[in-house]
Design an enzyme around this catalytic site. Structure first.
Site, short mmCIF file in Angstrom:
data_model
loop_
_atom_site.label_atom_id
_atom_site.label_comp_id
_atom_site.label_asym_id
_atom_site.label_seq_id
_atom_site.Cartn_x
_atom_site.Cartn_y
_atom_site.Cartn_z
N TYR A 139 -34.60 50.67 29.30
CA TYR A 139 -34.68 50.19 27.91
C TYR A 139 -34.61 48.67 27.87
O TYR A 139 -35.46 48.00 27.27
CB TYR A 139 -33.54 50.80 27.07
CG TYR A 139 -33.28 50.05 25.78
CD1 TYR A 139 -34.19 50.08 24.73
CD2 TYR A 139 -32.12 49.27 25.62
CE1 TYR A 139 -33.96 49.37 23.55
CE2 TYR A 139 -31.88 48.56 24.44
CZ TYR A 139 -32.80 48.60 23.42
OH TYR A 139 -32.59 47.90 22.26
N LYS B 27 -37.44 45.82 26.70
CA LYS B 27 -37.23 44.83 25.63
C LYS B 27 -37.40 43.41 26.19
O LYS B 27 -37.97 42.53 25.52
CB LYS B 27 -35.84 44.99 25.00
CG LYS B 27 -35.62 46.27 24.23
CD LYS B 27 -36.46 46.41 22.96
CE LYS B 27 -36.01 45.51 21.84
NZ LYS B 27 -36.74 45.79 20.58
N THR C 15 -32.68 42.30 21.69
CA THR C 15 -31.31 42.77 21.91
C THR C 15 -30.60 41.92 22.95
O THR C 15 -31.23 41.35 23.83
CB THR C 15 -31.37 44.25 22.38
OG1 THR C 15 -30.08 44.62 22.87
CG2 THR C 15 -32.37 44.47 23.50
N ASP C 16 -29.27 41.92 22.86
CA ASP C 16 -28.48 41.20 23.89
C ASP C 16 -28.58 41.88 25.25
O ASP C 16 -28.22 41.28 26.27
CB ASP C 16 -27.01 41.05 23.45
CG ASP C 16 -26.29 42.37 23.22
OD1 ASP C 16 -26.90 43.45 23.37
OD2 ASP C 16 -25.08 42.32 22.89
N GLU C 17 -29.06 43.14 25.28
CA GLU C 17 -29.12 43.86 26.56
C GLU C 17 -30.10 43.22 27.53
O GLU C 17 -30.04 43.49 28.74
CB GLU C 17 -29.48 45.34 26.35
CG GLU C 17 -28.43 46.05 25.55
CD GLU C 17 -28.35 47.55 25.77
OE1 GLU C 17 -28.95 48.07 26.72
OE2 GLU C 17 -27.68 48.20 24.96
P1 NAD Z 1 -33.85 53.48 15.94
O1 NAD Z 1 -34.09 54.24 17.20
O2 NAD Z 1 -32.83 53.97 14.97
O3 NAD Z 1 -35.23 53.34 15.11
C1 NAD Z 1 -36.44 53.05 15.75
C2 NAD Z 1 -37.56 53.33 14.75
O4 NAD Z 1 -38.80 52.96 15.36
C3 NAD Z 1 -37.68 54.80 14.33
O5 NAD Z 1 -37.89 54.90 12.94
C4 NAD Z 1 -38.93 55.28 15.08
O6 NAD Z 1 -39.61 56.34 14.44
C5 NAD Z 1 -39.76 54.01 15.13
N1 NAD Z 1 -40.74 53.99 16.23
C6 NAD Z 1 -40.52 54.31 17.53
N2 NAD Z 1 -41.68 54.18 18.23
C7 NAD Z 1 -42.62 53.75 17.36
C8 NAD Z 1 -44.00 53.43 17.47
N3 NAD Z 1 -44.65 53.53 18.65
N4 NAD Z 1 -44.66 53.01 16.37
C9 NAD Z 1 -44.04 52.93 15.16
N5 NAD Z 1 -42.73 53.24 15.00
C10 NAD Z 1 -42.03 53.64 16.07
O7 NAD Z 1 -33.54 51.99 16.40
P2 NAD Z 1 -32.54 50.91 15.77
O8 NAD Z 1 -31.19 51.11 16.34
O9 NAD Z 1 -32.76 50.87 14.31
O10 NAD Z 1 -33.14 49.58 16.43
C11 NAD Z 1 -34.19 48.87 15.80
C12 NAD Z 1 -34.56 47.67 16.67
O11 NAD Z 1 -33.41 46.83 16.85
C13 NAD Z 1 -35.00 48.04 18.08
O12 NAD Z 1 -36.08 47.21 18.42
C14 NAD Z 1 -33.79 47.76 18.95
O13 NAD Z 1 -34.19 47.41 20.24
C15 NAD Z 1 -33.16 46.60 18.21
N6 NAD Z 1 -31.70 46.45 18.34
C16 NAD Z 1 -30.87 47.52 18.07
C17 NAD Z 1 -29.49 47.33 18.13
C18 NAD Z 1 -28.53 48.46 17.81
O14 NAD Z 1 -27.33 48.29 18.00
N7 NAD Z 1 -28.98 49.59 17.32
C19 NAD Z 1 -28.97 46.08 18.47
C20 NAD Z 1 -29.85 45.03 18.75
C21 NAD Z 1 -31.22 45.23 18.66
O1 DAU Z 2 -26.36 45.74 22.55
C1 DAU Z 2 -27.40 46.14 21.71
C2 DAU Z 2 -27.80 47.55 22.06
O2 DAU Z 2 -26.76 48.41 21.62
C3 DAU Z 2 -29.13 47.96 21.45
O3 DAU Z 2 -30.14 47.17 22.00
C4 DAU Z 2 -29.43 49.44 21.72
O4 DAU Z 2 -30.60 49.84 21.04
C5 DAU Z 2 -28.26 50.26 21.22
O5 DAU Z 2 -28.47 51.63 21.53
C6 DAU Z 2 -26.95 49.79 21.86
O6 DAU Z 2 -26.92 50.07 23.27
P1 DAU Z 2 -25.58 50.59 23.99
O7 DAU Z 2 -25.95 51.27 25.24
O8 DAU Z 2 -24.56 49.51 24.05
O9 DAU Z 2 -25.10 51.64 22.85
P2 DAU Z 2 -24.55 53.13 22.92
O10 DAU Z 2 -24.10 53.47 21.54
O11 DAU Z 2 -25.49 54.06 23.60
O12 DAU Z 2 -23.26 52.98 23.85
C7 DAU Z 2 -22.23 52.07 23.53
C8 DAU Z 2 -21.19 52.17 24.63
O13 DAU Z 2 -20.57 53.46 24.55
C9 DAU Z 2 -21.74 52.06 26.03
O14 DAU Z 2 -20.80 51.39 26.86
C10 DAU Z 2 -21.87 53.51 26.48
C11 DAU Z 2 -20.72 54.18 25.77
N1 DAU Z 2 -20.88 55.62 25.43
C12 DAU Z 2 -21.99 55.97 24.71
C13 DAU Z 2 -22.22 57.29 24.36
C14 DAU Z 2 -23.46 57.68 23.59
C15 DAU Z 2 -19.94 56.55 25.78
O15 DAU Z 2 -18.90 56.22 26.41
N2 DAU Z 2 -20.15 57.85 25.45
C16 DAU Z 2 -21.26 58.27 24.76
O16 DAU Z 2 -21.39 59.51 24.50
#
Ligand code: NAD
Ligand code: DAU
Length: 336
Positions: free
Chosen positions: A149, A153, A124-126
């Site tokens: 988190y 990562k 992730t970019d985080e």
């Molecule tokens: P999500 O939380 O929707 O899904 C995570 C999945 O992993 C779930 O199905 C969960 O059951 C499974 N899981 C958790 N712990 C596990 C374990 N110990 N063994 C096997 N399975 C397990 O997450 P997402 O948003 O789909 O993100 C997927 C990946 O992409 C993550 O690695 C996250 O860091 C990365 N990512 C997410 C975003 C985003 O915006 N959502 C952006 C960049 C990178």
């Molecule tokens: O940048 C990639 C990441 O994006 C992934 O690695 C993470 O898994 C994914 O959860 C996401 O992280 P963020 O913290 O950016 O996403 P989130 O949707 O939780 O929040 C997005 C922005 O919105 C952040 O600035 C916090 C804000 N927010 C979020 C929630 C849930 C609010 O203002 N109110 C809220 O209730």
């Protein structure tokens, strides 16, 4: 190709499995997922009976399960499995350390022993921390994670690097910006605000709402991972971004306008601890070296996404009411 996808029952993993099987009819996928609160087999209902797809209920931090699957011959591991929500990591970091760090190390170790020819770590970019107020994250930016988190990562990324350098494991890291699209768990900004607004409930904006994220439609992320799988170079890192910077307030207004909901639903609440102010990705490397760039325009893809939540109310209502969790726990217990 035969892939082991981990975390395939989550948001991006399930979109990836559907995307990949559509694009590559000859290939097959094993989905290893622990089914945490975020894992949902309803995300993959349409491909449940596909002979090219197999679901295994298990933990990436369980060496025996992982090694059993990898011994059987797999061409690539794609690690999506993670605890993924920043707010949960602030409340309790420990599951993040276990899955995101220890789990990744177990996948790496078994991949090394079984000589897996490709390992993709979906990062992730985080990991880069916060950018203020100008500039972009490149693959050379320093790692400055600010939440548990992000730190978990970043730690996993360093382990991946070490397995490449020390053991020549052909591993690649991708670092993507914020995704949106169908099947995203309604705790993340866009699905939470869309589903709350659809239920005429307040949308909770943290702090001043001026934090910026770079948004990418999930299908574009899936295509980027597929591109890296096919053309990426071992040992490299590829940033993936949407070139779509928006403040949280802009996102909120877009959602309320599309749904024709009143401004009075906006509720400003206490800021997230250690809240990163801005993320923005420079995707030049993946574009120039591998030929990937986003296909979807934000304005169209957000409409499409919101329409999906309107059309799939039952999906998110079952999650929000706790009904899915209960039926899933019963299903898991009866399978054990
Ligand atoms: P999500 O939380 O929707 O899904 C995570 C999945 O992993 C779930 O199905 C969960 O059951 C499974 N899981 C958790 N712990 C596990 C374990 N110990 N063994 C096997 N399975 C397990 O997450 P997402 O948003 O789909 O993100 C997927 C990946 O992409 C993550 O690695 C996250 O860091 C990365 N990512 C997410 C975003 C985003 O915006 N959502 C952006 C960049 C990178
Ligand atoms: O940048 C990639 C990441 O994006 C992934 O690695 C993470 O898994 C994914 O959860 C996401 O992280 P963020 O913290 O950016 O996403 P989130 O949707 O939780 O929040 C997005 C922005 O919105 C952040 O600035 C916090 C804000 N927010 C979020 C929630 C849930 C609010 O203002 N109110 C809220 O209730």
């Amino acid at each position: 190709m035969r892939l082991l996808v981990t975390g395939g029952a989550g948001f991006i993993g399930s979109n990836f499995i559907r995307f990949y099987l559509r694009e590559h009819p000859e290939d097959s996928i094993i989905n290893l997922d622990k089914l945490t609160y975020a894992g949902n087999l309803e995300n993959l209902k349409d491909i449940e009976g596909d002979a090219r797809y197999q679901f295994i209920h298990g933990d990436i931090a369980d060496f025996n399960v992982v090694d059993f699957l990898l011994k059987d011959g797999v061409d690539a591991v794609i690690n999506f499995a993670a605890e993924s929500h920043v707010d949960r990591s602030i409340n309790d970091p420990s599951p993040f350390l276990r899955t995101n760090i220890a789990g990744t190390q177990i996948l790496l170790e078994s991949s090394r022993r079984n000589k897996i020819p490709r390992f993709i770590q979906v990062s992730t970019d985080e990991v880069y921390g916060s950018l203020e107020p100008i500039g972009l994250f490149t693959e050379r930016s320093a790692l400055r994670p600010n939440s548990p988190y992000a730190a978990s990562k970043a730690s996993a990324d360093l382990l991946v690097r070490s397995y490449f350098k020390t053991y020549n494991l052909p591993a690649i890291i991708t670092r993507c910006s914020n995704n949106y699209g169908p099947y995203q768990f309604p705790e993340k900004l866009i699905p939470l605000f869309v589903t709350n607004a659809l239920s005429d409930e307040p949308v909770t904006i943290y702090g001043d709402g001026l934090n910026i994220r770079d948004w990418l439609y999930v299908d574009d992320h899936c295509r980027a991972i597929d591109t890296v799988l096919k053309k990426g170079k071992a040992g490299e890192i590829y940033n993936i971004g949407g070139n779509t910077e928006k403040t949280n307030l802009e996102i909120t207004d877009i959602i309320l306008n599309i749904l024709n909901k009143p401004q009075s639903l906006k509720k400003f609440v206490k800021d997230r601890q250690g809240h990163d102010r801005r993320y923005a990705i420079d995707s030049t490397k993946i574009k120039m070296e591998l030929g990937w760039e986003p296909k979807y325009k934000f304005e169209e893809a957000i409409q499409k996404t919101i329409q999906w939540y309107i059309d799939n109310r039952e999906w998110w209502e079952r999650i929000k009411s706790g009904e899915y969790r209960l039926s899933n726990e019963q299903r898991v217990q009866s399978n054990e």
